[in-house]
Design an enzyme around this catalytic site. Structure first.
Site, PDB file in Angstrom:
ATOM      1  N   ARG A  76      -7.342  53.728 -18.035  1.00  0.00           N
ATOM      2  CA  ARG A  76      -6.171  54.116 -18.248  1.00  0.00           C
ATOM      3  C   ARG A  76      -5.660  53.871 -19.659  1.00  0.00           C
ATOM      4  NH1 ARG A  76      -2.019  51.591 -20.930  1.00  0.00           N
ATOM      5  NH2 ARG A  76       0.182  51.990 -19.864  1.00  0.00           N
ATOM      6  N   HIS A  81      -3.699  56.547 -24.372  1.00  0.00           N
ATOM      7  CA  HIS A  81      -3.515  56.722 -26.046  1.00  0.00           C
ATOM      8  C   HIS A  81      -4.450  57.631 -26.714  1.00  0.00           C
ATOM      9  CE1 HIS A  81      -1.222  53.142 -25.761  1.00  0.00           C
ATOM     10  NE2 HIS A  81      -2.132  52.548 -24.951  1.00  0.00           N
TER      11      HIS A  81
END
Length: 121
Positions: A76, A81
């Site tokens: 995740r 990011h």
């Protein structure tokens, strides 16, 4: 907003795993990689799963050490990011081969928790 209990997060995880399984059903990698909507949907599901996994208490994570909680949460983080560097082969392999197996483990957790709830009545 009221605090959610652990079962709500577990059911979220199962729902998004079901979505991934259904989105990629009868699909080969080539079709996946060329279908932007499915790619984005699977990535989003993995993000939500990873976020929900972070809400699983430590005692439950320790009780089921064979479930890759840390890896799901880490995926995740990478997806959130590194939006310009998503490794879609890894996303595909996770979606197609790992999620169906991991889903079974989360179903066991829910069964265990619900069994405890019934026994405490």
């Amino acid at each position: 907003m009221p605090k959610r209990d652990i079962k709500a997060f577990l059911y979220d995880i199962l729902e998004y795993m079901d979505d991934i399984i259904n989105f990629t059903k009868n699909m080969e990698y080539e079709e996946f990689i060329n279908n932007k909507a499915i790619k984005y949907a699977v990535v989003r599901c993995l993000e939500v799963i990873g976020e929900a996994v972070k809400k699983i208490p430590k005692d439950i994570r320790e009780k089921y050490p064979h479930i890759p909680f840390k890896e799901l949460a880490g995926m995740r983080d990478k997806l959130i990011h590194q939006y310009f560097g998503v490794d879609y082969l890894t996303v595909w392999e996770t979606a197609k081969y790992e999620i169906p197996e991991i889903k079974k483990e989360f179903e066991k957790i829910i069964k265990d928790i619900e069994g405890k709830d019934e026994n405490s009545l």
